[in-house]
Design an enzyme around this catalytic site. Structure first.
Site, PDB file in Angstrom:
ATOM      1  N   GLU A 106       0.836  -1.218   0.000  1.00 52.01           N
ATOM      2  CA  GLU A 106       0.000   0.000   0.000  1.00 52.01           C
ATOM      3  C   GLU A 106       0.862   1.256   0.000  1.00 52.01           C
ATOM      4  O   GLU A 106       0.349   2.362   0.164  1.00 52.01           O
ATOM      5  CB  GLU A 106      -0.945   0.004   1.208  1.00 52.01           C
ATOM      6  CG  GLU A 106      -2.010  -1.086   1.149  1.00 52.01           C
ATOM      7  CD  GLU A 106      -2.827  -1.035  -0.134  1.00 52.01           C
ATOM      8  OE1 GLU A 106      -3.194   0.061  -0.584  1.00 52.01           O
ATOM      9  OE2 GLU A 106      -3.089  -2.126  -0.686  1.00 52.01           O
ATOM     10  N   ARG A 131      17.108  10.138 -21.622  1.00 53.74           N
ATOM     11  CA  ARG A 131      17.263  10.484 -23.040  1.00 53.74           C
ATOM     12  C   ARG A 131      17.410  11.994 -23.253  1.00 53.74           C
ATOM     13  O   ARG A 131      17.774  12.433 -24.348  1.00 53.74           O
ATOM     14  CB  ARG A 131      16.131   9.886 -23.894  1.00 53.74           C
ATOM     15  CG  ARG A 131      14.792  10.482 -23.671  1.00 53.74           C
ATOM     16  CD  ARG A 131      13.703   9.682 -24.351  1.00 53.74           C
ATOM     17  NE  ARG A 131      13.654   9.867 -25.800  1.00 53.74           N
ATOM     18  CZ  ARG A 131      13.126  10.926 -26.407  1.00 53.74           C
ATOM     19  NH1 ARG A 131      12.635  11.925 -25.695  1.00 53.74           N
ATOM     20  NH2 ARG A 131      13.102  10.993 -27.725  1.00 53.74           N
ATOM     21  N   ASP A 153       9.885  16.378 -30.354  1.00 51.29           N
ATOM     22  CA  ASP A 153       9.009  15.395 -29.710  1.00 51.29           C
ATOM     23  C   ASP A 153       7.684  15.991 -29.286  1.00 51.29           C
ATOM     24  O   ASP A 153       7.580  17.193 -29.034  1.00 51.29           O
ATOM     25  CB  ASP A 153       9.674  14.880 -28.422  1.00 51.29           C
ATOM     26  CG  ASP A 153      10.653  13.759 -28.672  1.00 51.29           C
ATOM     27  OD1 ASP A 153      10.541  13.106 -29.722  1.00 51.29           O
ATOM     28  OD2 ASP A 153      11.514  13.553 -27.804  1.00 51.29           O
TER      29      ASP A 153
END
Ligand code: SAM
Length: 259
Positions: A113, A155, A170
């Site tokens: 949890e 990246r 991107d």
């Protein structure tokens, strides 16, 4: 950049040896150190969890073992600490960019949890701590979330992508792609099973190609991510953007940009 990851499943991180991130590690751009949380558990069963106060299902990770682990890993250092949790702030490209500028990150992978909340409270007194969620769904543990974050952050580090321009074009990139997803991409051959590459991409006309890419990004954002398209900065839209949105009958923000 140094990355420390604490988890009860260090084997989850084997993929960090391959591809772009693996190469970045080989080159020394990324120094990834994965630690087994159970190394700091003292009983014979190496217990890291206990029942929740207040009752209810599931188990909660014990603060003592997390405290010992984090103290040992960071020493006198002050990494930025990231705790993956579905209840955290959303992980976005903007946050990935911000984290890529940090020299040292520490990831604490919860299971069950989650981790006793006093661990975040304790380390927030001396480190910058962010609780971060990678999406509106619940995973079994933080390991996959950390893999996602490390790949997105890694990246963006200088020299990791072969062509630094890729990150600029991107989806979600700051600048002209902010709040936009990238449109479709194609490679050779020009015709495959009867499907043709859009003629403009073969034209060699850079201005027209850039315009076409922007149009397609807008179309795809409206179709797949209308909530992002609605948050586009109206002042950053040019005449052509506005005309296209009008054709798509799409309103940006509270105003109808078509008018
Ligand atoms: C089963 S989940 C606990 C979920 C928690 N009971 C809740 O509803 O918020 C166990 C662990 O998986 C990780 N986790 C699950 N979903 C996640 C998500 N969407 N983003 C980041 N971490 C996640 C967290 O480390 C979390 O402590």
């Amino acid at each position: 950049m140094r990355l420390d990851i604490i988890s009860i499943f260090p084997e989850y991180f084997a993929p960090l040896d391959v591809s772009l991130i693996g190469k970045a590690r080989e080159r020394g751009t990324l120094d990834v150190r994965v630690h087994q949380l159970r190394d700091w558990a003292h009983d014979v069963h190496k217990t890291v969890d206990d029942t929740p106060y207040g009752g209810g299902p599931g188990m909660v990770m014990k603060p003592e073992v997390w405290g010992e682990a984090i103290d040992a890993v960071i020493g006198d250092g002050t990494p930025r600490m990231i705790v993956p949790t579905p209840s955290g702030r959303p992980f976005t490209q903007e946050l990935a960019q911000e984290l890529a500028e940090e020299p040292w990150l520490l990831f604490a992978c919860g299971r069950y949890e989650g981790i006793d909340s006093r661990v975040v409270a304790e380390y927030a007194t001396r480190l910058r701590v962010d609780e971060v969620g990678i999406g509106d769904y619940v995973l079994a543990g933080g390991e996959v979330a950390v893999l996602v974050m490390v790949e997105a952050i890694g990246r963006l580090l200088p020299g990791v992508l072969g062509n630094a321009q890729s990150a600029v074009d991107d989806s979600f990139a700051p600048g002209s792609m902010r709040n936009l997803v990238e449109g479709p991409v194609y490679t050779k051959p020009p015709v495959w099973r009867g499907h043709e590459v859009p003629a403009v991409l073969l034209s060699g006309h850079h201005g027209k190609i850039a315009r076409w890419r922007r149009d397609e990004a807008l179309r795809r954002t409206v179709a797949n991510r209308p909530e992002l398209a609605a948050a586009l900065d109206v002042d950053a839209l040019d005449k052509h953007d506005r005309k296209l949105l009008e054709e798509l009958s799409f309103r940006v923000g509270p105003e109808d940009v078509a008018n």
